[in-house]
Motif scaffolding. Structure first.
Motif, PDB file in Angstrom:
ATOM      1  N   ILE A   6       0.840  -1.207   0.000  1.00 56.51           N
ATOM      2  CA  ILE A   6       0.000   0.000   0.000  1.00 56.51           C
ATOM      3  C   ILE A   6       0.866   1.245   0.000  1.00 56.51           C
ATOM      4  CG2 ILE A   6      -1.710   1.291   1.320  1.00 56.51           C
ATOM      5  CD1 ILE A   6      -2.781  -1.376   2.341  1.00 56.51           C
TER       6      ILE A   6
ATOM      7  N   GLY B 263       2.304   2.239  -3.237  1.00 62.35           N
ATOM      8  CA  GLY B 263       1.338   2.730  -4.219  1.00 62.35           C
ATOM      9  C   GLY B 263       0.647   1.645  -5.021  1.00 62.35           C
ATOM     10  N   ALA B 264       0.680   0.395  -4.560  1.00 70.25           N
ATOM     11  CA  ALA B 264       0.020  -0.690  -5.292  1.00 70.25           C
ATOM     12  C   ALA B 264      -1.498  -0.537  -5.202  1.00 70.25           C
ATOM     13  CB  ALA B 264       0.440  -2.040  -4.713  1.00 70.25           C
ATOM     14  N   SER B 265      -2.160  -0.724  -6.312  1.00 74.05           N
ATOM     15  CA  SER B 265      -3.623  -0.640  -6.329  1.00 74.05           C
ATOM     16  C   SER B 265      -4.214  -1.890  -5.686  1.00 74.05           C
ATOM     17  CB  SER B 265      -4.124  -0.521  -7.765  1.00 74.05           C
ATOM     18  OG  SER B 265      -3.798  -1.684  -8.514  1.00 74.05           O
ATOM     19  N   ARG B 266      -5.538  -1.886  -5.497  1.00 71.07           N
ATOM     20  CA  ARG B 266      -6.191  -3.038  -4.879  1.00 71.07           C
ATOM     21  C   ARG B 266      -6.016  -4.287  -5.737  1.00 71.07           C
ATOM     22  NH1 ARG B 266     -12.056  -2.201  -2.424  1.00 71.07           N
ATOM     23  NH2 ARG B 266     -10.728  -0.860  -1.123  1.00 71.07           N
ATOM     24  N   PHE B 267      -6.122  -4.127  -7.052  1.00 75.35           N
ATOM     25  CA  PHE B 267      -5.935  -5.269  -7.948  1.00 75.35           C
ATOM     26  C   PHE B 267      -4.500  -5.782  -7.887  1.00 75.35           C
ATOM     27  CE2 PHE B 267      -4.677  -6.916 -12.134  1.00 75.35           C
ATOM     28  CZ  PHE B 267      -5.550  -7.991 -12.234  1.00 75.35           C
ATOM     29  N   GLU B 268      -3.530  -4.880  -7.839  1.00 73.76           N
ATOM     30  CA  GLU B 268      -2.122  -5.295  -7.769  1.00 73.76           C
ATOM     31  C   GLU B 268      -1.825  -5.997  -6.445  1.00 73.76           C
ATOM     32  OE1 GLU B 268      -0.012  -1.893 -10.592  1.00 73.76           O
ATOM     33  OE2 GLU B 268      -0.343  -1.498  -8.449  1.00 73.76           O
ATOM     34  N   ARG B 269      -2.417  -5.541  -5.350  1.00 76.90           N
ATOM     35  CA  ARG B 269      -2.228  -6.224  -4.068  1.00 76.90           C
ATOM     36  C   ARG B 269      -2.827  -7.634  -4.121  1.00 76.90           C
ATOM     37  NH1 ARG B 269      -4.043  -1.152  -2.056  1.00 76.90           N
ATOM     38  NH2 ARG B 269      -5.999  -2.074  -1.310  1.00 76.90           N
TER      39      ARG B 269
END
Length: 342
Positions: free
Chosen positions: A238, A241-247
């Protein structure tokens, strides 16, 4: 001394368990190479028409089984036929004839290949849907407020608690004839709808039912796995800067991969033995599975005979298919295990 005592207590139990598992398999394997038939005899049977003066009698030969006077059972003979039962089930001569004439639709008229097509499609189509829906429910519940998690979990588990045959019958009654959903669709479209008049609509309902019934199992497994996700790694993603999809893709799914493989293994073994849906949806006229085909061979015909040899051959072919389907996930599991050991 303790090891010897442990060995003498455990070894017989392990041996008996292996024998209990292997004995039925060996029996089915041997029966697939044998044909057991009743011993028949021809007798003269006199049949007379009603009447006294105009009565006429005819005599004809009829073939009937011989009954053992001592036991009262039909005498049978067992003959070793090799691969003949497998040939009878596969009917490869008709398959090659259909391929040679480019009439591939004729292949699906053969019971075994018709059952194999549906079984494979049913297994492989529902697998990603069960995993996807189960993971989506698990993520939604994991992110829901704590006060809502209990009721949501209970409602989500209801389809899995229902007995498979009862669940399939429930879906069947919703759509058959003047079922609630069929009546609603007919009012909405203004047309008569027959969901069980063709094979493709029956298959769609079966796919829907299987996902509805099994996705809660995947949800429970994934929800338990989400409780063990490393929060430090997730918070680092987080911050980066990872998006929800990337996480989800780079943190959660890799962490859940062993559970995904586990669910895939269970689903492949269970779906390849699909039987309840065929009975619940009464689809024998349009759609059959390999497991139902084996059962159908064992149903006595009008003379009381059962095709035990062909049923055994069908069962062995079904088992071979399950092993082939499990090779890929098992190889992945073995590779991950070796990697983890190093």
């Amino acid at each position: 001394m303790k090891f010897k005592t442990f060995f003498w207590f455990v070894a017989p139990s392990v041996f008996m368990m292996l024998l209990f598992i292997a004995a039925p398999l060996v029996s089915v394997f041997l029966q697939s190479f044998q044909i057991t038939q009743p011993v028949l005899q021809q007798v003269e049977v006199e049949t007379c028409t009603p009447g006294f003066l105009t009565q006429t009698c005819t005599t004809e030969l009829k073939t009937i089984p011989i009954i053992d006077e001592a036991t009262g059972k039909t005498l049978t003979t067992t003959e070793w036929v090799g691969l003949q039962s497998y040939r009878n089930v596969l009917q490869m001569d008709k398959v090659w004839a259909a391929i040679g004439s480019a009439n591939f639709g004729d292949i699906w008229q053969i019971d075994f290949w018709k059952a194999l097509r549906f079984t494979l499609m049913f297994t492989l189509i529902t697998l990603p849907l069960v995993i996807g829906v189960g993971l989506a429910i698990a993520l939604a519940v994991n992110n829901a407020a704590k006060s809502l998690r209990g009721p949501v979990i209970f409602i989500s588990l209801l389809p899995f608690i229902i007995t498979p045959v009862i669940g399939s019958l429930s879906i069947y009654w919703l759509f058959v004839g003047d079922g609630i959903l069929t009546a609603a669709l007919e009012r909405w479209t203004g047309q008569d709808i027959a969901m069980f008049a063709q094979a493709w609509t029956i298959e769609l309902l079966m796919y829907f039912y299987r996902v509805w019934h099994v996705a809660p199992f995947a949800f429970v497994i994934f929800y338990a796995g989400l409780q063990t996700v490393n929060m430090d790694t997730l918070e680092s993603a987080i911050i980066d800067g990872a998006s929800r999809f990337e996480r989800l893709r780079y943190v959660i799914v890799p962490h859940l991969m062993p559970l995904i493989i586990f669910i895939a293994l269970i689903h492949l073994m269970d779906c390849y033995r699909v039987f309840e849906e065929i009975v619940g949806f009464r689809s024998q006229a349009h759609v059959i599975s390999l497991q139902w085909l084996t059962y159908d061979f064992l149903v006595p015909d009008d003379a009381g005979n059962r095709a035990v040899s062909r049923a055994s051959a069908s069962a062995m072919l079904t088992m071979i298919g399950i092993v082939i389907l499990l090779i890929l996930p098992l190889r992945r599991t073995w590779r991950d295990h070796k990697g983890g050991a190093h």
